[in-house]
Design a protein around this motif. Structure first.
Motif, PDB file in Angstrom:
ATOM      1  N   LEU A 214     -56.295  15.938  18.579  1.00 58.00           N
ATOM      2  CA  LEU A 214     -55.838  17.223  19.119  1.00 58.00           C
ATOM      3  C   LEU A 214     -54.416  17.543  18.678  1.00 58.00           C
ATOM      4  CD1 LEU A 214     -57.379  16.819  22.659  1.00 58.00           C
ATOM      5  CD2 LEU A 214     -58.116  18.438  20.909  1.00 58.00           C
ATOM      6  N   ARG A 215     -53.591  16.531  18.625  1.00 59.87           N
ATOM      7  CA  ARG A 215     -52.219  16.755  18.137  1.00 59.87           C
ATOM      8  C   ARG A 215     -52.215  17.154  16.670  1.00 59.87           C
ATOM      9  NH1 ARG A 215     -49.283  11.859  21.400  1.00 59.87           N
ATOM     10  NH2 ARG A 215     -48.701  13.094  23.231  1.00 59.87           N
ATOM     11  N   ALA A 216     -53.125  16.588  15.894  1.00 59.44           N
ATOM     12  CA  ALA A 216     -53.240  16.971  14.484  1.00 59.44           C
ATOM     13  C   ALA A 216     -53.652  18.440  14.363  1.00 59.44           C
ATOM     14  CB  ALA A 216     -54.248  16.073  13.777  1.00 59.44           C
ATOM     15  N   VAL A 217     -54.575  18.880  15.225  1.00 57.23           N
ATOM     16  CA  VAL A 217     -55.012  20.285  15.213  1.00 57.23           C
ATOM     17  C   VAL A 217     -53.842  21.182  15.600  1.00 57.23           C
ATOM     18  CG1 VAL A 217     -56.528  21.986  16.286  1.00 57.23           C
ATOM     19  CG2 VAL A 217     -57.416  19.733  15.707  1.00 57.23           C
ATOM     20  N   LYS A 218     -53.121  20.791  16.645  1.00 54.35           N
ATOM     21  CA  LYS A 218     -51.980  21.591  17.094  1.00 54.35           C
ATOM     22  C   LYS A 218     -50.933  21.701  15.990  1.00 54.35           C
ATOM     23  CE  LYS A 218     -48.554  22.054  20.749  1.00 54.35           C
ATOM     24  NZ  LYS A 218     -48.026  21.508  22.005  1.00 54.35           N
ATOM     25  N   SER A 219     -50.679  20.600  15.317  1.00 54.44           N
ATOM     26  CA  SER A 219     -49.715  20.589  14.213  1.00 54.44           C
ATOM     27  C   SER A 219     -50.168  21.507  13.084  1.00 54.44           C
ATOM     28  CB  SER A 219     -49.560  19.154  13.699  1.00 54.44           C
ATOM     29  OG  SER A 219     -48.805  19.125  12.534  1.00 54.44           O
TER      30      SER A 219
ATOM     31  N   LEU B 142     -49.673  25.134  14.101  1.00 59.13           N
ATOM     32  CA  LEU B 142     -48.261  25.520  14.028  1.00 59.13           C
ATOM     33  C   LEU B 142     -47.809  25.693  12.580  1.00 59.13           C
ATOM     34  CD1 LEU B 142     -46.765  23.306  16.887  1.00 59.13           C
ATOM     35  CD2 LEU B 142     -47.109  25.779  16.892  1.00 59.13           C
ATOM     36  N   LEU B 143     -48.262  24.812  11.696  1.00 58.93           N
ATOM     37  CA  LEU B 143     -47.927  24.956  10.274  1.00 58.93           C
ATOM     38  C   LEU B 143     -48.499  26.249   9.702  1.00 58.93           C
ATOM     39  CD1 LEU B 143     -48.392  21.323   8.930  1.00 58.93           C
ATOM     40  CD2 LEU B 143     -46.287  22.647   8.950  1.00 58.93           C
ATOM     41  N   ALA B 144     -49.739  26.563  10.063  1.00 62.75           N
ATOM     42  CA  ALA B 144     -50.372  27.794   9.579  1.00 62.75           C
ATOM     43  C   ALA B 144     -49.637  29.026  10.103  1.00 62.75           C
ATOM     44  CB  ALA B 144     -51.837  27.837   9.991  1.00 62.75           C
TER      45      ALA B 144
ATOM     46  N   THR C  51     -46.404  29.198  10.914  1.00 61.97           N
ATOM     47  CA  THR C  51     -45.106  29.330  10.251  1.00 61.97           C
ATOM     48  C   THR C  51     -45.269  29.759   8.799  1.00 61.97           C
ATOM     49  OG1 THR C  51     -45.067  26.959   9.753  1.00 61.97           O
ATOM     50  CG2 THR C  51     -43.905  27.683  11.722  1.00 61.97           C
ATOM     51  N   GLU C  52     -46.365  29.350   8.148  1.00 64.15           N
ATOM     52  CA  GLU C  52     -46.626  29.802   6.782  1.00 64.15           C
ATOM     53  C   GLU C  52     -46.903  31.296   6.750  1.00 64.15           C
ATOM     54  OE1 GLU C  52     -49.912  27.638   5.200  1.00 64.15           O
ATOM     55  OE2 GLU C  52     -48.792  25.770   5.065  1.00 64.15           O
ATOM     56  N   GLY C  53     -47.645  31.778   7.735  1.00 61.71           N
ATOM     57  CA  GLY C  53     -48.069  33.169   7.755  1.00 61.71           C
ATOM     58  C   GLY C  53     -47.012  34.138   8.234  1.00 61.71           C
ATOM     59  N   GLY C  54     -45.874  33.663   8.621  1.00 60.95           N
ATOM     60  CA  GLY C  54     -44.831  34.560   9.131  1.00 60.95           C
ATOM     61  C   GLY C  54     -44.747  34.470  10.638  1.00 60.95           C
ATOM     62  N   ALA C  55     -44.285  35.525  11.265  1.00 61.25           N
ATOM     63  CA  ALA C  55     -44.006  35.508  12.705  1.00 61.25           C
ATOM     64  C   ALA C  55     -45.189  36.028  13.524  1.00 61.25           C
ATOM     65  CB  ALA C  55     -42.760  36.322  12.991  1.00 61.25           C
ATOM     66  N   LYS C  56     -46.395  35.572  13.198  1.00 59.44           N
ATOM     67  CA  LYS C  56     -47.562  35.981  13.979  1.00 59.44           C
ATOM     68  C   LYS C  56     -47.622  35.135  15.246  1.00 59.44           C
ATOM     69  CE  LYS C  56     -50.381  35.174  10.605  1.00 59.44           C
ATOM     70  NZ  LYS C  56     -51.595  34.938   9.863  1.00 59.44           N
ATOM     71  N   ASP C  57     -48.199  35.702  16.296  1.00 60.04           N
ATOM     72  CA  ASP C  57     -48.357  34.963  17.538  1.00 60.04           C
ATOM     73  C   ASP C  57     -49.574  34.041  17.494  1.00 60.04           C
ATOM     74  OD1 ASP C  57     -46.142  36.135  18.647  1.00 60.04           O
ATOM     75  OD2 ASP C  57     -47.265  37.740  19.634  1.00 60.04           O
ATOM     76  N   GLU C  58     -50.662  34.516  16.872  1.00 54.75           N
ATOM     77  CA  GLU C  58     -51.912  33.750  16.831  1.00 54.75           C
ATOM     78  C   GLU C  58     -52.560  33.892  15.466  1.00 54.75           C
ATOM     79  OE1 GLU C  58     -54.696  34.758  19.843  1.00 54.75           O
ATOM     80  OE2 GLU C  58     -53.351  34.231  21.490  1.00 54.75           O
ATOM     81  N   LEU C  59     -53.403  32.908  15.142  1.00 54.90           N
ATOM     82  CA  LEU C  59     -54.198  32.982  13.925  1.00 54.90           C
ATOM     83  C   LEU C  59     -55.437  33.830  14.177  1.00 54.90           C
ATOM     84  CD1 LEU C  59     -54.246  29.238  12.785  1.00 54.90           C
ATOM     85  CD2 LEU C  59     -52.999  31.089  11.708  1.00 54.90           C
ATOM     86  N   ALA C  60     -55.929  34.445  13.129  1.00 63.86           N
ATOM     87  CA  ALA C  60     -57.206  35.158  13.241  1.00 63.86           C
ATOM     88  C   ALA C  60     -58.311  34.122  13.438  1.00 63.86           C
ATOM     89  CB  ALA C  60     -57.458  35.962  11.971  1.00 63.86           C
ATOM     90  N   GLN C  61     -59.392  34.524  14.065  1.00 70.75           N
ATOM     91  CA  GLN C  61     -60.455  33.577  14.379  1.00 70.75           C
ATOM     92  C   GLN C  61     -61.026  32.920  13.125  1.00 70.75           C
ATOM     93  OE1 GLN C  61     -63.513  35.057  16.940  1.00 70.75           O
ATOM     94  NE2 GLN C  61     -64.416  33.048  17.208  1.00 70.75           N
ATOM     95  N   GLU C  62     -61.190  33.692  12.039  1.00 73.73           N
ATOM     96  CA  GLU C  62     -61.730  33.081  10.825  1.00 73.73           C
ATOM     97  C   GLU C  62     -60.756  32.062  10.236  1.00 73.73           C
ATOM     98  OE1 GLU C  62     -60.352  37.190  10.160  1.00 73.73           O
ATOM     99  OE2 GLU C  62     -61.951  36.608  11.455  1.00 73.73           O
ATOM    100  N   ASP C  63     -59.440  32.301  10.376  1.00 71.39           N
ATOM    101  CA  ASP C  63     -58.453  31.326   9.913  1.00 71.39           C
ATOM    102  C   ASP C  63     -58.507  30.061  10.756  1.00 71.39           C
ATOM    103  OD1 ASP C  63     -57.574  33.073   7.931  1.00 71.39           O
ATOM    104  OD2 ASP C  63     -55.975  33.905   9.180  1.00 71.39           O
ATOM    105  N   GLU C  64     -58.716  30.215  12.065  1.00 72.20           N
ATOM    106  CA  GLU C  64     -58.837  29.057  12.947  1.00 72.20           C
ATOM    107  C   GLU C  64     -60.036  28.209  12.546  1.00 72.20           C
ATOM    108  OE1 GLU C  64     -59.177  30.800  16.834  1.00 72.20           O
ATOM    109  OE2 GLU C  64     -57.002  30.954  17.094  1.00 72.20           O
ATOM    110  N   ILE C  65     -61.162  28.870  12.260  1.00 75.68           N
ATOM    111  CA  ILE C  65     -62.377  28.149  11.883  1.00 75.68           C
ATOM    112  C   ILE C  65     -62.168  27.405  10.566  1.00 75.68           C
ATOM    113  CG2 ILE C  65     -64.773  28.455  11.133  1.00 75.68           C
ATOM    114  CD1 ILE C  65     -64.954  30.703  13.255  1.00 75.68           C
ATOM    115  N   LYS C  66     -61.554  28.073   9.583  1.00 68.64           N
ATOM    116  CA  LYS C  66     -61.289  27.417   8.300  1.00 68.64           C
ATOM    117  C   LYS C  66     -60.392  26.205   8.485  1.00 68.64           C
ATOM    118  CE  LYS C  66     -61.721  31.500   5.369  1.00 68.64           C
ATOM    119  NZ  LYS C  66     -60.998  32.489   4.568  1.00 68.64           N
TER     120      LYS C  66
END
Length: 149
Positions: A26-31, A34-36, A38-53
């Motif tokens: 779970l910590r690996a997923v959280k990390s 968070l990396l995704a 910070t890479e994507g800019g100042a978004k609050d959340e990832l899109a669902q398809e990005d989360e699945i990938k």
């Protein structure tokens, strides 16, 4: 509920249960989330398809590592990897069976008139979009090759 909130809740539960394998996964997923972010800019959340990938990538890494460990005769190292992959897979949508994937791909072949290995790239593109999150690319590729051959 977003994936990030679900992961944080599960981390708390794993800490209470003193489940170190689940906690590590779970910590690996959280990390990775968070990396995704910070890479994507100042978004609050990832899109669902990005989360699945992202989750699929983490599961694939663990399964590949486990396969290498088994190949090298190190079952003691493979077991935790397999267990971590199972923890991460709980957050993925239900995976389709090979028969279900095959029926979707054969329908795509009929609808678009694909024939022969020359059209594999186009079919893979369509199939990957349609089956995103519910099947991994390796399985899709194997079935596409089988049906086009």
């Amino acid at each position: 509920m977003s994936l990030q909130v679900q992961i944080n809740d599960e981390i708390k539960n794993a800490m209470r249960a003193k489940d170190t394998l689940a906690l590590e996964a779970l910590r690996a997923v959280k990390s990775a989330i968070l990396l995704a972010l910070t890479e994507g800019g100042a978004k609050d959340e990832l899109a669902q398809e990005d989360e699945i990938k992202l989750l699929q990538r983490l599961v694939k890494q663990r399964k590949d590592s486990a396969a290498i460990y088994i190949q090298q005769g190190r079952q003691d190292l493979a077991d935790p990897e397999i267990q971590q992959a199972a923890v991460i897979e709980k957050f993925l949508p239900k995976q389709l069976s090979e028969a279900e994937i095959e029926s979707v791909i054969s329908q795509l072949i009929k609808d678009n008139g694909f024939a022969g290995m020359a059209s594999m790239g186009q079919l893979m593109g369509l199939a990957s979009k349609q089956l995103a999150g519910s099947a991994d690319g390796k399985t899709i590729s194997t079935i596409v090759k089988k049906l086009l051959a």
